[in-house]
Design a protein around this motif. Structure first.
Motif, PDB file in Angstrom:
ATOM      1  N   TYR A  14     -46.803 118.964  10.483  1.00 16.61           N
ATOM      2  CA  TYR A  14     -47.026 117.686  10.478  1.00 16.61           C
ATOM      3  C   TYR A  14     -48.145 117.229  11.498  1.00 16.61           C
ATOM      4  O   TYR A  14     -49.312 116.679  11.190  1.00 16.61           O
ATOM      5  CB  TYR A  14     -45.918 116.862  10.688  1.00 16.61           C
ATOM      6  CG  TYR A  14     -46.097 115.228  10.643  1.00 16.61           C
ATOM      7  CD1 TYR A  14     -46.966 114.684   9.963  1.00 16.61           C
ATOM      8  CD2 TYR A  14     -45.514 114.499  11.752  1.00 16.61           C
ATOM      9  CE1 TYR A  14     -47.018 113.294   9.978  1.00 16.61           C
ATOM     10  CE2 TYR A  14     -45.583 113.218  11.533  1.00 16.61           C
ATOM     11  CZ  TYR A  14     -46.506 112.643  10.904  1.00 16.61           C
ATOM     12  OH  TYR A  14     -46.690 111.281  11.128  1.00 16.61           O
ATOM     13  N   PHE A 210     -46.048 114.958   5.130  1.00 20.00           N
ATOM     14  CA  PHE A 210     -45.506 113.774   5.072  1.00 20.00           C
ATOM     15  C   PHE A 210     -44.030 113.954   4.214  1.00 20.00           C
ATOM     16  O   PHE A 210     -43.499 112.924   4.355  1.00 20.00           O
ATOM     17  CB  PHE A 210     -46.391 112.631   4.467  1.00 20.00           C
ATOM     18  CG  PHE A 210     -47.207 112.177   5.333  1.00 20.00           C
ATOM     19  CD1 PHE A 210     -47.159 111.520   6.514  1.00 20.00           C
ATOM     20  CD2 PHE A 210     -48.503 112.517   5.304  1.00 20.00           C
ATOM     21  CE1 PHE A 210     -48.055 110.784   7.474  1.00 20.00           C
ATOM     22  CE2 PHE A 210     -49.619 112.094   6.193  1.00 20.00           C
ATOM     23  CZ  PHE A 210     -49.289 111.160   7.276  1.00 20.00           C
ATOM     24  N   LEU A 211     -44.012 114.908   3.470  1.00 19.47           N
ATOM     25  CA  LEU A 211     -42.954 115.275   2.545  1.00 19.47           C
ATOM     26  C   LEU A 211     -41.972 116.255   3.350  1.00 19.47           C
ATOM     27  O   LEU A 211     -40.867 116.248   2.763  1.00 19.47           O
ATOM     28  CB  LEU A 211     -43.320 115.969   1.242  1.00 19.47           C
ATOM     29  CG  LEU A 211     -44.340 115.284   0.500  1.00 19.47           C
ATOM     30  CD1 LEU A 211     -44.698 116.190  -0.758  1.00 19.47           C
ATOM     31  CD2 LEU A 211     -43.933 114.053   0.044  1.00 19.47           C
ATOM     32  N   PRO A 218     -43.192 110.483   7.911  1.00 19.20           N
ATOM     33  CA  PRO A 218     -43.016 111.464   6.718  1.00 19.20           C
ATOM     34  C   PRO A 218     -41.244 110.677   6.657  1.00 19.20           C
ATOM     35  O   PRO A 218     -40.747 110.900   5.419  1.00 19.20           O
ATOM     36  CB  PRO A 218     -42.474 112.679   7.532  1.00 19.20           C
ATOM     37  CG  PRO A 218     -43.593 112.902   8.317  1.00 19.20           C
ATOM     38  CD  PRO A 218     -43.718 111.299   9.133  1.00 19.20           C
ATOM     39  N   ARG A 229     -42.987 106.420  -3.778  1.00 23.68           N
ATOM     40  CA  ARG A 229     -43.874 107.364  -3.172  1.00 23.68           C
ATOM     41  C   ARG A 229     -45.120 108.016  -3.761  1.00 23.68           C
ATOM     42  O   ARG A 229     -45.941 108.275  -3.345  1.00 23.68           O
ATOM     43  CB  ARG A 229     -42.840 108.634  -2.870  1.00 23.68           C
ATOM     44  CG  ARG A 229     -43.479 109.725  -1.924  1.00 23.68           C
ATOM     45  CD  ARG A 229     -42.198 110.812  -1.421  1.00 23.68           C
ATOM     46  NE  ARG A 229     -41.440 111.210  -2.406  1.00 23.68           N
ATOM     47  CZ  ARG A 229     -40.134 110.985  -2.699  1.00 23.68           C
ATOM     48  NH1 ARG A 229     -39.402 110.029  -1.996  1.00 23.68           N
ATOM     49  NH2 ARG A 229     -39.341 111.547  -3.671  1.00 23.68           N
TER      50      ARG A 229
END
Length: 262
Positions: A14, A210-211, A218, A229
């Protein structure tokens, strides 16, 4: 939501990969000679510690973090006898006064509930004339990957504004950082921006982190049901600037502050 990090891999995917790009210019900005004793507070996965070892040739560097999961990643990354890692709280550092020549912190101070206590501890454990320095993302204006995310999220869900780091972390601002250092009694305070490129190979390279569910953005993304989403993903895909090759070229700005222990 999502402020706690349970694993180093999610952090690295991330934001850790961009943290490494800031660590180099940040350390070159600090006038600390070789052979000194360093403390890296909120060391995370060890990006700043590793760069200290590479650029500053320290006698010793200790990385401290409240997350044992992060330290597992740091120990795996940094294999140097001069470096060690311990679990600890930035607000109550487990070291005597005047212990280190340089006390640094990268992208962690805004997550400390009482940052003024942490900076006071930085100053306490720094030797007289030692360097006390940190950097934080400019969440309000300069961290484009997150700015695009939260602007899209709040378009679809105005309540998401309460989770936006730009609103939640007011110390991520040059005047507030300067005041925090001054209130601690540090001298010769300087605040400077550091800007780095954050180029994603394609939209999926931007969206996938972000998953991971860890970190504020996230965490918010994974709190949504699949329909909402997907709506957020589609809006981001439409808004993000794409290069002809499909890559997404953004920038990230951090604010760096340094002072001298009296």
């Amino acid at each position: 939501m999502g402020d706690e990090w349970a694993g180093s891999d999610a952090y690295e995917d991330y934001v850790g990969r961009w943290s490494r790009r800031v660590a180099d210019p940040f350390l070159r900005w600090l006038d600390v000679p070789a052979g000194k004793r360093w403390l890296d507070v909120g060391c995370g996965t060890g990006a700043l510690t590793a760069t200290v070892l590479t650029l500053k040739d320290p006698a010793q560097v200790i990385g401290l973090d409240s997350s044992e999961a992060f330290l597992v990643g740091a120990r795996a990354q940094v294999s140097d006898a001069r470096a060690s890692f311990i679990v600890g709280d930035a607000r109550t550092l487990p070291f005597p006064d005047d212990r280190f020549d340089a006390v640094v912190s990268g992208l962690a101070l805004n997550f400390v509930p009482e940052p003024h206590l942490a900076v006071a501890e930085f100053g306490r454990v720094a030797a007289q004339g030692g360097t006390v320095a940190a950097y934080v993302w400019d969440y309000g204006e300069g961290m484009a990957m997150m700015r695009y995310f939260w602007d899209a999220a709040t378009t679809l869900d105005p309540a998401a504004a309460e989770l936006d780091e730009g609103r939640r972390f007011p110390i991520c601002h040059p005047e507030r950082l300067h005041r925090l250092w001054a209130d601690t009694g540090l001298d010769d305070i300087v605040v400077e921006p550091i800007e780095v490129a954050t180029v994603f190979s394609d939209f999926d390279d931007y969206w996938r982190p972000f998953l991971g569910g860890q970190g504020p953005a996230p965490g918010y993304a994974m709190s949504l049901d699949e329909q909402h989403r997907n709506a957020l993903r589609d809006l981001l895909h439409a808004r993000l600037p794409a290069c002809p090759d499909g890559s997404v070229a953004l920038t990230a700005r951090a604010w760096a502050v340094k002072g001298v222990a009296a």
